[in-house]
Motif scaffolding. Structure first.
Motif, PDB file in Angstrom:
ATOM      1  N   GLY A  47       0.844  -1.609  -0.404  1.00 16.52           N
ATOM      2  CA  GLY A  47      -0.546  -0.113   0.001  1.00 16.52           C
ATOM      3  C   GLY A  47       0.936   1.886   0.005  1.00 16.52           C
ATOM      4  O   GLY A  47       0.564   2.348   0.046  1.00 16.52           O
ATOM      5  N   LYS A  48       2.178   0.954  -0.598  1.00 15.07           N
ATOM      6  CA  LYS A  48       2.970   2.493   0.005  1.00 15.07           C
ATOM      7  C   LYS A  48       2.991   3.462  -1.392  1.00 15.07           C
ATOM      8  O   LYS A  48       2.581   5.071  -1.239  1.00 15.07           O
ATOM      9  CB  LYS A  48       4.376   1.598  -0.186  1.00 15.07           C
ATOM     10  CG  LYS A  48       4.397   0.952   1.196  1.00 15.07           C
ATOM     11  CD  LYS A  48       6.324   0.196   0.891  1.00 15.07           C
ATOM     12  CE  LYS A  48       6.616  -0.042  -0.766  1.00 15.07           C
ATOM     13  NZ  LYS A  48       5.857  -1.275  -1.195  1.00 15.07           N
ATOM     14  N   THR A  49       2.527   2.593  -2.317  1.00 14.77           N
ATOM     15  CA  THR A  49       2.239   3.885  -3.335  1.00 14.77           C
ATOM     16  C   THR A  49       1.392   4.224  -3.690  1.00 14.77           C
ATOM     17  O   THR A  49       0.584   5.265  -3.696  1.00 14.77           O
ATOM     18  CB  THR A  49       2.467   2.813  -4.924  1.00 14.77           C
ATOM     19  OG1 THR A  49       4.115   2.591  -4.986  1.00 14.77           O
ATOM     20  CG2 THR A  49       2.771   3.986  -6.257  1.00 14.77           C
ATOM     21  N   THR A  50       0.651   3.467  -3.198  1.00 15.17           N
ATOM     22  CA  THR A  50      -0.553   4.210  -3.023  1.00 15.17           C
ATOM     23  C   THR A  50      -1.299   5.131  -1.840  1.00 15.17           C
ATOM     24  O   THR A  50      -2.137   5.921  -2.042  1.00 15.17           O
ATOM     25  CB  THR A  50      -2.412   2.665  -2.517  1.00 15.17           C
ATOM     26  OG1 THR A  50      -2.394   2.274  -3.619  1.00 15.17           O
ATOM     27  CG2 THR A  50      -3.529   3.232  -1.987  1.00 15.17           C
ATOM     28  N   MET A  51      -1.148   5.130  -1.132  1.00 17.68           N
ATOM     29  CA  MET A  51      -0.841   6.468   0.769  1.00 17.68           C
ATOM     30  C   MET A  51       0.019   7.326   0.214  1.00 17.68           C
ATOM     31  O   MET A  51      -0.758   8.449   0.143  1.00 17.68           O
ATOM     32  CB  MET A  51       0.323   6.281   1.753  1.00 17.68           C
ATOM     33  CG  MET A  51       0.785   6.972   2.871  1.00 17.68           C
ATOM     34  SD  MET A  51       1.442   6.290   3.721  1.00 17.68           S
ATOM     35  CE  MET A  51       2.724   6.242   3.585  1.00 17.68           C
ATOM     36  N   LEU A  52       0.594   7.086  -1.467  1.00 22.11           N
ATOM     37  CA  LEU A  52       2.130   8.641  -1.025  1.00 22.11           C
ATOM     38  C   LEU A  52       0.997   9.108  -2.679  1.00 22.11           C
ATOM     39  O   LEU A  52       0.977  10.307  -2.823  1.00 22.11           O
ATOM     40  CB  LEU A  52       2.887   8.039  -2.238  1.00 22.11           C
ATOM     41  CG  LEU A  52       4.079   8.831  -1.306  1.00 22.11           C
ATOM     42  CD1 LEU A  52       4.378   7.825   0.289  1.00 22.11           C
ATOM     43  CD2 LEU A  52       5.419   8.411  -1.735  1.00 22.11           C
ATOM     44  N   ARG A  53       0.131   7.907  -4.148  1.00 15.82           N
ATOM     45  CA  ARG A  53      -0.655   9.447  -4.341  1.00 15.82           C
ATOM     46  C   ARG A  53      -2.192  10.462  -3.548  1.00 15.82           C
ATOM     47  O   ARG A  53      -2.186  10.600  -4.148  1.00 15.82           O
ATOM     48  CB  ARG A  53      -1.303   7.720  -5.215  1.00 15.82           C
ATOM     49  CG  ARG A  53      -0.118   7.378  -6.773  1.00 15.82           C
ATOM     50  CD  ARG A  53      -1.336   5.985  -7.239  1.00 15.82           C
ATOM     51  NE  ARG A  53      -2.050   6.287  -7.576  1.00 15.82           N
ATOM     52  CZ  ARG A  53      -1.801   7.044  -8.879  1.00 15.82           C
ATOM     53  NH1 ARG A  53      -1.453   6.860  -9.721  1.00 15.82           N
ATOM     54  NH2 ARG A  53      -2.860   7.164  -9.199  1.00 15.82           N
ATOM     55  N   VAL A  54      -2.816   9.269  -2.456  1.00 20.49           N
ATOM     56  CA  VAL A  54      -3.578   9.284  -1.631  1.00 20.49           C
ATOM     57  C   VAL A  54      -2.960  11.404  -2.084  1.00 20.49           C
ATOM     58  O   VAL A  54      -3.702  12.319  -1.652  1.00 20.49           O
ATOM     59  CB  VAL A  54      -3.862   8.924  -1.100  1.00 20.49           C
ATOM     60  CG1 VAL A  54      -4.889  10.129   0.261  1.00 20.49           C
ATOM     61  CG2 VAL A  54      -4.993   7.766  -1.129  1.00 20.49           C
ATOM     62  N   LEU A  55      -2.167  10.891  -0.525  1.00 23.92           N
ATOM     63  CA  LEU A  55      -1.292  11.971  -0.229  1.00 23.92           C
ATOM     64  C   LEU A  55      -0.837  13.502  -1.694  1.00 23.92           C
ATOM     65  O   LEU A  55      -0.841  14.740  -1.107  1.00 23.92           O
ATOM     66  CB  LEU A  55      -0.066  11.866   0.243  1.00 23.92           C
ATOM     67  CG  LEU A  55      -0.121  11.119   1.809  1.00 23.92           C
ATOM     68  CD1 LEU A  55       1.577  10.705   2.907  1.00 23.92           C
ATOM     69  CD2 LEU A  55      -1.105  11.918   2.822  1.00 23.92           C
ATOM     70  N   SER A  56      -1.008  12.977  -2.232  1.00 21.11           N
ATOM     71  CA  SER A  56      -0.507  13.948  -3.647  1.00 21.11           C
ATOM     72  C   SER A  56      -1.326  14.489  -4.197  1.00 21.11           C
ATOM     73  O   SER A  56      -0.948  14.885  -4.884  1.00 21.11           O
ATOM     74  CB  SER A  56       0.898  13.203  -4.138  1.00 21.11           C
ATOM     75  OG  SER A  56       0.316  12.123  -5.354  1.00 21.11           O
ATOM     76  N   ARG A  57      -2.837  13.931  -3.518  1.00 26.49           N
ATOM     77  CA  ARG A  57      -3.692  14.155  -4.815  1.00 26.49           C
ATOM     78  C   ARG A  57      -4.026  13.774  -5.615  1.00 26.49           C
ATOM     79  O   ARG A  57      -5.127  14.429  -6.869  1.00 26.49           O
ATOM     80  CB  ARG A  57      -3.801  16.024  -4.536  1.00 26.49           C
ATOM     81  CG  ARG A  57      -3.506  16.972  -2.679  1.00 26.49           C
ATOM     82  CD  ARG A  57      -4.936  16.472  -2.254  1.00 26.49           C
ATOM     83  NE  ARG A  57      -4.890  17.101  -0.617  1.00 26.49           N
ATOM     84  CZ  ARG A  57      -4.434  17.148   0.355  1.00 26.49           C
ATOM     85  NH1 ARG A  57      -3.626  15.430   0.230  1.00 26.49           N
ATOM     86  NH2 ARG A  57      -4.515  18.020   1.783  1.00 26.49           N
ATOM     87  N   ILE A  58      -3.316  12.539  -5.981  1.00 24.12           N
ATOM     88  CA  ILE A  58      -3.417  12.144  -7.280  1.00 24.12           C
ATOM     89  C   ILE A  58      -4.649  11.105  -7.385  1.00 24.12           C
ATOM     90  O   ILE A  58      -5.848  11.199  -8.675  1.00 24.12           O
ATOM     91  CB  ILE A  58      -1.872  11.642  -7.885  1.00 24.12           C
ATOM     92  CG1 ILE A  58      -1.620  12.368  -8.269  1.00 24.12           C
ATOM     93  CG2 ILE A  58      -2.455  10.369  -8.842  1.00 24.12           C
ATOM     94  CD1 ILE A  58       0.068  11.514  -8.389  1.00 24.12           C
ATOM     95  N   THR A  59      -4.698  10.910  -6.311  1.00 23.43           N
ATOM     96  CA  THR A  59      -6.336  10.354  -6.165  1.00 23.43           C
ATOM     97  C   THR A  59      -6.947  10.915  -4.723  1.00 23.43           C
ATOM     98  O   THR A  59      -6.387  10.749  -3.701  1.00 23.43           O
ATOM     99  CB  THR A  59      -6.153   8.479  -6.330  1.00 23.43           C
ATOM    100  OG1 THR A  59      -7.134   7.653  -6.148  1.00 23.43           O
ATOM    101  CG2 THR A  59      -5.477   7.980  -5.084  1.00 23.43           C
TER     102      THR A  59
END
Length: 392
Positions: A47-59
Motif C-alpha cells: 500500500g506504499k504507492t497508494t498512500m503517496l498517491r492519496v497524499l499527493s492528491r492524485i487520487t
C-alpha cells in the motif's frame, strides 16, 4: 507554533475488486515534521504507492484525512504530471505554473533542471518520444528543483542508471540539509533508507506495522522479510526479468557450518543459499551465478560472479540449491541489499532485486571492542598502522 507539515489520521483507500471492496490502505496514522526525511518501506502490494498517491492528491481517499502544509513535488510513476504531446520545455513550465510559480521564477531554475536531467538536446522534443529513463530523469529534476516544500518520491532507485540514482539520492540529501525540504521516500533499498531517513514507517497488509527511528523500522522490515531464521520466500517475488527456465524460490543465510542465521557478524563467514527450480529440458554445465551486494545510497559494493573463479556448476536436477560461500564478509554492521542473477546457456533465466537483504551485526572483529563508524563507508578491511623511524 506547530512544525507539523503532514498530519494523517484514519486514512483509507478502497477499490472495487470482483464486486467487493479491497482496501489498499486503511487506518493510516502518522505525522511528519518540517525537514524530516520519512522512509516508507514494505513489501510489494503493501500500500506504499497508494498512500503517496492519496497524499499527493492524485487520487481521493475513501476515508480519513491528510492535512498538508506546503506545495508538493512528486515523483511517483515514470512521467507522472507530464503531458505526452508537450515538449520537455513546455512540461517544465506547465509543472511550475501548477505550483503557482511565475515564468520568471521558472526561468531562474530552467537551466539547472535541464543540466541535472542530462537531456539538453532533447528538451524541445515531445515527451512521448522520450525513453522511460529520460522521462524519469526529467521528472526527478522538475520535482527537486521547482519551488516545493514537500517532495514525495517512489522508488527513485528503480529508474535510471546507477550514476543517476546516486545523483538523485545526493540531491535529496542536499535538499534536506540546506533547504529544510520535507521528503517522503519509498524504497526497497534499506541502505538508501538508512543513509537518508531520520524516521521511517513500515506498511504491512495496508496498515502501519511499525513507526519510529529508521534503524528500528529497518530491523522490523528485515525480520518480516526473512523471519527469525533469515529465510526469504522468492517464489512470489514479482518484476523479475529472465526466461524463467531456472528460478530462485528462496534465499537462506547460514553460518559456515550450515546452521540457519538471521544476521552475519561483521567480518564473519556466511553461506548464501538459494533454492531453485529448473525446467530445463536437458542438463547444462553452462551456468553463471552472480550476487551483487549494495550498500548505502544503493551503491554497489562488490559482486560475486561464479565465472570469475571458474566455478564448475552443473544443472541436472529439477530442484536444488546454489550456495555462495563468503569466508569473511567484509561489511560493517547495517542492512545491505542483494541482487542475484542466474544465466544458463548464455541466457538470463532469473534476476531478483529489492527482495533479498543481509543484516550484518556488531562483532569484535579487531579484538579491541571497536569497529569503524558508518560515516567511513560500508566496507570492513583488515589493516594495521606502523610508525617507522628514519635513520639519520
Amino acid at each position: 507554533m506547530s512544525d507539523t507539515v503532514i498530519s494523517v489520521r484514519g486514512l483509507g483507500k478502497s477499490y472495487q475488486v470482483g464486486g467487493k471492496p479491497h482496501w489498499a490502505i486503511r487506518d493510516i496514522n502518522f505525522d511528519v515534521q518540517r525537514g524530516d526525511v520519512l522512509g516508507v518501506v514494505g513489501r510489494n502490494g503493501a500500500g506504499k504507492t497508494t498512500m503517496l498517491r492519496v497524499l499527493s492528491r492524485i487520487t481521493d481517499p475513501t476515508e480519513g484525512e491528510a492535512r498538508i502544509k506546503g506545495r508538493i513535488g512528486t515523483l511517483l510513476e515514470t512521467g507522472t504530471g507530464f503531458h505526452p504531446d508537450l515538449t520537455g520545455r513546455e512540461n517544465v513550465y506547465l509543472n511550475g505554473a501548477i505550483l503557482g510559480m511565475r515564468s520568471k521564477e521558472i526561468n531562474a531554475k530552467f537551466e539547472e533542471i535541464v543540466d541535472f536531467a542530462g537531456i539538453g538536446k532533447f528538451i524541445n522534443s515531445r515527451v512521448k518520444t522520450y525513453s522511460s529513463g529520460m522521462r524519469s530523469r526529467l521528472s526527478f529534476a522538475v520535482a527537486a528543483h521547482l519551488d516545493t516544500e514537500i517532495l514525495m518520491v517512489d522508488e527513485v532507485l528503480a529508474v535510471g542508471d546507477i550514476a543517476f540514482q546516486e545523483k538523485c539520492l545526493n540531491k535529496m540529501d542536499q535538499l534536506t540539509q540546506h533547504q529544510e525540504r520535507t521528503i517522503l521516500f519509498v524504497s526497497h533499498s534499506m541502505g538508501a533508507i538508512q543513509s537518508l531517513c531520520n524516521r521511517a514507517i513500515l506498511i504491512e497488509n495496508s496498515n502501519v506495522h511499525t513507526e519510529g527511528a529508521t534503524e528500528t523500522v529497518v530491523r522490523a522490515y528485515t525480520t518480516l522479510l526473512l523471519g527469525p531464521t533469515g529465510e526469504a520466500d522468492l517464489s512470489v517475488a514479482k518484476g523479475r526479468p529472465g526466461s524463467g527456465l531456472v528460478r530462485f524460490t528462496s534465499m537462506q543465510l547460514e553460518d559456515l557450518d550450515g546452521n540457519a542465521i538471521s544476521s552475519v557478524p561483521a567480518g564473519g563467514g556466511v553461506r548464501i543459499v538459494f533454492d531453485y527450480e529448473s525446467n530445463l529440458e536437458k542438463p547444462s554445465n553452462d551456468v553463471i551465478l552472480t550476487v551483487v551486494v549494495a550498500g548505502s545510497k544503493g551503491t554497489r559494493l562488490f559482486g560475486l560472479p561464479s565465472d570469475i573463479i571458474r566455478s564448475e556448476l552443473t544443472l541436472d536436477k529439477k530442484r536444488g540449491q546454489f550456495v555462495c560461500t563468503v569466508p569473511k564478509l567484509p561489511l560493517l554492521p547495517g542492512n545491505y541489499d542483494i541482487v542475484a542473477s542466474c544465466i544458463v546457456n548464455r541466457e538470463l533465466t532469473d534476476k531478483i532485486s529489492n527482495t533479498c537483504h543481509i543484516t550484518v551485526s556488531d562483532s569484535n572483529y579487531f579484538g579491541t571492542g571497536r569497529l569503524q563508524q558508518g560515516n567511513l563507508g560500508d566496507v570492513l578491511v583488515d589493516f594495521k598502522w606502523d610508525c617507522l623511524s628514519n635513520n639519520d
